[in-house]
Design an enzyme around this catalytic site. Structure first.
Site, PDB file in Angstrom:
ATOM      1  N   GLY A   9       0.819  -1.209   0.000  1.00 47.20           N
ATOM      2  CA  GLY A   9       0.000   0.000   0.000  1.00 47.20           C
ATOM      3  C   GLY A   9       0.847   1.250   0.000  1.00 47.20           C
ATOM      4  N   ALA A  10       1.943   1.214  -0.771  1.00 52.35           N
ATOM      5  CA  ALA A  10       2.934   2.298  -0.729  1.00 52.35           C
ATOM      6  C   ALA A  10       2.687   3.388  -1.757  1.00 52.35           C
ATOM      7  CB  ALA A  10       4.336   1.713  -0.939  1.00 52.35           C
ATOM      8  N   GLY A  13      -0.993   7.781   0.815  1.00 51.22           N
ATOM      9  CA  GLY A  13      -1.388   7.740   2.212  1.00 51.22           C
ATOM     10  C   GLY A  13      -0.284   7.337   3.174  1.00 51.22           C
ATOM     11  N   GLY A  15       1.230   4.492   3.655  1.00 56.33           N
ATOM     12  CA  GLY A  15       2.316   3.701   3.074  1.00 56.33           C
ATOM     13  C   GLY A  15       3.346   4.549   2.373  1.00 56.33           C
ATOM     14  N   SER A 135      -6.874  -0.876  12.839  1.00 60.90           N
ATOM     15  CA  SER A 135      -7.729   0.297  13.044  1.00 60.90           C
ATOM     16  C   SER A 135      -8.603   0.080  14.268  1.00 60.90           C
ATOM     17  CB  SER A 135      -8.626   0.522  11.821  1.00 60.90           C
ATOM     18  OG  SER A 135      -9.587   1.526  12.075  1.00 60.90           O
ATOM     19  N   TYR A 161     -15.218  -4.063   7.021  1.00 56.90           N
ATOM     20  CA  TYR A 161     -13.919  -3.439   7.242  1.00 56.90           C
ATOM     21  C   TYR A 161     -13.440  -3.693   8.673  1.00 56.90           C
ATOM     22  CZ  TYR A 161     -10.324   0.172   7.600  1.00 56.90           C
ATOM     23  OH  TYR A 161      -9.137   0.834   7.814  1.00 56.90           O
TER      24      TYR A 161
END
Length: 268
Positions: A9-10, A13, A15, A135, A161
């Site tokens: 997830g780089a 955001g 990442g 989260s 989620y």
């Protein structure tokens, strides 16, 4: 000695912010993203942050487990050691979707793919660290270790989620119990200003709501968890302190069962 740090997830955001900060520390950053254009833009930023050091960039869609396997093959064939794996990729699909592998897309993208990647890299991670982006939304989840498919009529976006984030926390805790030679933690990054979620209204909220955490601050927390001494192995961090997870995410029996069913699901 230069460390090897894999960040999923780089492309944006948390990442991307963490990847830039790792590069500034002199680490060799392996960047994983889904969108080629955004990944290319992110690579340029990380290269600049690292003073010209070229990051490794790999495209992988975590809704496809074969992409995860190809990613692991590349890392195993390129790097003799992985010092840090940041399981940061994640999403929040607005509607029920089944992946090509047959699982509900939220639990696959946010949990099963990370579980598979970590297990495939396990030997290279000896003496290293795994940081899982979870989260506080895990409190909304209903973690059932025996159900990675669910049913369309029961799908609720936030519950799905939250369930996947509860799985992140349980996975990190169980990895610490099973792998004493690897430090494994999870953390709540805050509600982060990022390119997150499905649909224009959702994305507008995550970009412009005034109370959101900056990606830089959340990325700094990830980097701290990847480098600090004296962490609680298996802990769930909110800020710089461990916190007790809510609900089934805190149950070791649930975590152990989740490990077994996840391993079967991904063919380990």
């Amino acid at each position: 000695m230069t460390r090897t740090v894999v960040v999923t997830g780089a492309s944006s955001g948390v990442g991307l912010a963490a990847a830039r900060q790792f590069a500034q520390r002199g680490d060799q950053v392996v960047m994983v993203g889904r969108d080629p254009r955004r990944l290319a833009d992110a690579v340029a930023q990380v290269r600049e942050a690292g003073g010209g050091r070229e990051p490794d960039a790999l495209r992988a869609d975590f809704a496809v487990l074969d992409d995860v396997r190809r990613l692991a093959e590349h890392v195993l064939g390129t790097y003799p050691k992985v010092d840090v794996l940041a399981n940061n990729a994640g999403g929040i699909p607005a509607t029920y979707r089944r992946t090509v592998d047959g699982f509900e897309s939220t639990i696959q993208g946010n949990h099963l793919a990370a579980f598979l990647l970590t297990n495939l890299l396990r030997e290279r991670l000896r003496g290293g660290r795994v940081v899982n982006t979870a989260s506080d939304a895990h409190a909304r989840g209903d973690l059932d270790p025996d159900d990675f498919i669910s049913a369309p009529e029961r799908f609720r976006m936030w519950q799905a989620y939250g369930t996947s984030k509860a799985a992140n926390i349980a996975f990190a805790a169980e990895a610490a119990r099973r792998w004493p030679d690897i430090v494994s933690v999870s953390f709540h990054p805050g509600v982060v200003r990022s390119n997150f979620g499905d649909g224009p209204m959702f994305r507008l909220f995550y970009r412009y709501a005034p109370f959101l955490t900056t990606p830089e601050k959340a990325g700094a927390l990830l980097v701290w968890l990847a480098t600090a001494d004296g962490l609680t192995d298996g802990g769930y961090y909110v800020g710089h302190k461990p916190a007790r997870p809510k609900g089934r995410a805190a149950d070791p029996a649930v975590a152990a069962r989740l490990w077994e069913t996840s391993a079967k699901a991904v063919g380990m």
